[in-house]
Scaffold this motif. Structure first.
Motif, mmCIF file in Angstrom:
data_model
loop_
_atom_site.group_PDB
_atom_site.id
_atom_site.type_symbol
_atom_site.label_atom_id
_atom_site.label_comp_id
_atom_site.label_asym_id
_atom_site.label_seq_id
_atom_site.Cartn_x
_atom_site.Cartn_y
_atom_site.Cartn_z
ATOM 1 N N SER A 86 31.287 -9.984 -33.994
ATOM 2 C CA SER A 86 31.725 -10.671 -35.188
ATOM 3 C C SER A 86 33.342 -10.794 -35.060
ATOM 4 O O SER A 86 33.841 -11.932 -35.379
ATOM 5 C CB SER A 86 31.507 -9.982 -36.402
ATOM 6 N N PHE A 87 34.009 -9.763 -34.815
ATOM 7 C CA PHE A 87 35.310 -9.828 -34.619
ATOM 8 C C PHE A 87 35.634 -10.627 -33.425
ATOM 9 O O PHE A 87 36.861 -11.445 -33.731
ATOM 10 C CB PHE A 87 35.922 -8.291 -34.270
ATOM 11 N N LYS A 88 35.192 -10.852 -32.556
ATOM 12 C CA LYS A 88 35.672 -11.824 -31.556
ATOM 13 C C LYS A 88 35.578 -13.060 -31.912
ATOM 14 O O LYS A 88 36.486 -14.129 -31.610
ATOM 15 C CB LYS A 88 34.754 -11.523 -30.339
ATOM 16 N N TYR A 89 34.447 -13.371 -32.791
ATOM 17 C CA TYR A 89 34.137 -14.855 -33.322
ATOM 18 C C TYR A 89 35.128 -15.158 -34.315
ATOM 19 O O TYR A 89 35.713 -16.196 -34.430
ATOM 20 C CB TYR A 89 32.961 -14.838 -33.803
ATOM 21 N N ILE A 90 35.426 -14.156 -35.091
ATOM 22 C CA ILE A 90 36.484 -14.319 -36.156
ATOM 23 C C ILE A 90 37.750 -14.640 -35.704
ATOM 24 O O ILE A 90 38.564 -15.507 -36.282
ATOM 25 C CB ILE A 90 36.448 -13.272 -37.160
ATOM 26 N N GLU A 91 38.037 -13.886 -34.724
ATOM 27 C CA GLU A 91 39.361 -13.799 -34.237
ATOM 28 C C GLU A 91 39.521 -15.433 -33.402
ATOM 29 O O GLU A 91 40.663 -15.876 -33.603
ATOM 30 C CB GLU A 91 39.417 -12.952 -32.865
ATOM 31 N N SER A 92 38.444 -15.940 -32.680
ATOM 32 C CA SER A 92 38.451 -17.308 -32.532
ATOM 33 C C SER A 92 38.810 -18.222 -33.385
ATOM 34 O O SER A 92 39.529 -19.313 -33.173
ATOM 35 C CB SER A 92 37.201 -17.781 -31.500
ATOM 36 N N CYS A 93 38.055 -17.738 -34.590
ATOM 37 C CA CYS A 93 38.155 -18.889 -35.698
ATOM 38 C C CYS A 93 39.740 -19.014 -36.235
ATOM 39 O O CYS A 93 40.323 -20.016 -36.573
ATOM 40 C CB CYS A 93 37.105 -18.649 -36.881
#
Length: 303
Positions: A86-93
């Protein structure tokens, strides 16, 4: 009195997932009269930021970036590896938000959409605390980029954690970070909120984005939504953000299945967007959209 707002529409109304081909919608969206395009990020790898930025500039549209939180993106999961995903995805967003000059990332990022189960009060407390701790980290990530996050309550069939404005305001209070703000969606509110106006007042200046559709997720103005209550609430808090149509096409089967749309909700998706915007512009310019004059407005539209 009228609402001083901008109008947006989600590309989910036509297609999924958002990719370079989706940019072909921008010309149509602008011609319809929209100010804002809502960009759902299902897979960050599909977003060519440079091309999106060029298309936004060409058609004079502002972006709103929305996250998509499937089963693997769950900040409250018992397995911490889900938190890291989730953190990796949110960081990309958040990087996409920064690069496109969008001021915030919105969505129900506290948990996975569809995670709706009977759980013990002890388990719910554990998951609540995970959401608080992990979203405080997300707020820090956002603040580092000069951004905010807008947390969205979902109806009881899609979340067992955050269903109402009261829920999300309690969560924000516990997160205790200035980057934590609110998105309210009329579809979920029409299921969960006993008093729409009071819910908006409760959100107050934390409310930075509003999504709308009808109670059945159809074209604004064609259902049972009490638009007058939305007008009173948004007027009272002096809301000046975007009101954006969010619904989905039945033509994309995976997406339609995820949101349980089994039939067309309008004669066409273009009609949905055009007539919905016509209604919203009339609604925003009027201080009295009661059921009687809402019907009058609808009758003037050609569906």
């Amino acid at each position: 009195m009228s609402l001083n707002i901008k109008f947006g529409v989600s590309t989910w109304l036509w297609t999924s997932p958002f990719n370079t081909e989706t940019l072909a919608l921008f010309s149509k969206i602008k011609k319809m009269g929209y100010d804002v395009v809502e960009i759902p990020v299902e897979d960050p790898a599909l977003i060519d930021v440079k091309k999106v930025r060029e298309a936004l500039s060409e058609y004079d549209l502002k972006p709103v970036i929305c996250g998509a939180f499937g089963t693997s993106r769950d900040l409250t999961h018992d397995d911490p590896s889900f938190h890291q995903v989730s953190f990796k995805y949110i960081e990309s967003c958040l990087d996409i938000c920064r690069d496109l000059d969008a001021g915030f990332l919105c969505g129900p990022m506290y948990s996975a959409v569809g995670k709706a189960r009977p759980v013990s009060s002890e388990q719910k407390k554990i998951e609540w605390e995970r959401a608080v701790v992990n979203l405080r980290k997300v707020c820090g990530m956002a603040a580092e980029r000069g951004l905010e996050i807008a947390l969205e309550p979902l109806n009881r069939f899609e979340s067992d954690l955050i269903n109402t404005t009261e829920d999300v305001m309690s969560l924000i209070g516990d997160i205790d970070h200035p980057a934590a703000k609110v998105l309210l969606d009329s579809f979920h509110m029409n299921i969960e909120e006993p008093d729409i106006e009071k819910a908006i007042l409760l959100a107050g200046d934390k409310l930075i984005h509003v999504q709308v559709s009808e109670n059945y997720r159809g074209t604004p103005g064609t259902g049972q939504t009490c638009w007058d209550a939305y007008f009173r609430g948004l007027s009272a808090i002096r809301y000046q953000g975007t009101v954006s149509i969010e619904s989905f096409t039945p033509e994309i089967k995976e997406l339609a299945g995820a949101v349980c749309i089994w039939r067309p909700l309008a004669p066409s998706q273009d009609s949905f967007a055009e007539k919905g915007l016509q209604f919203l512009k009339t609604w925003a310019a009027s201080a009295n959209i009661n059921p009687a004059n809402q019907e009058s407005i609808i009758n003037k539209l050609t569906f």
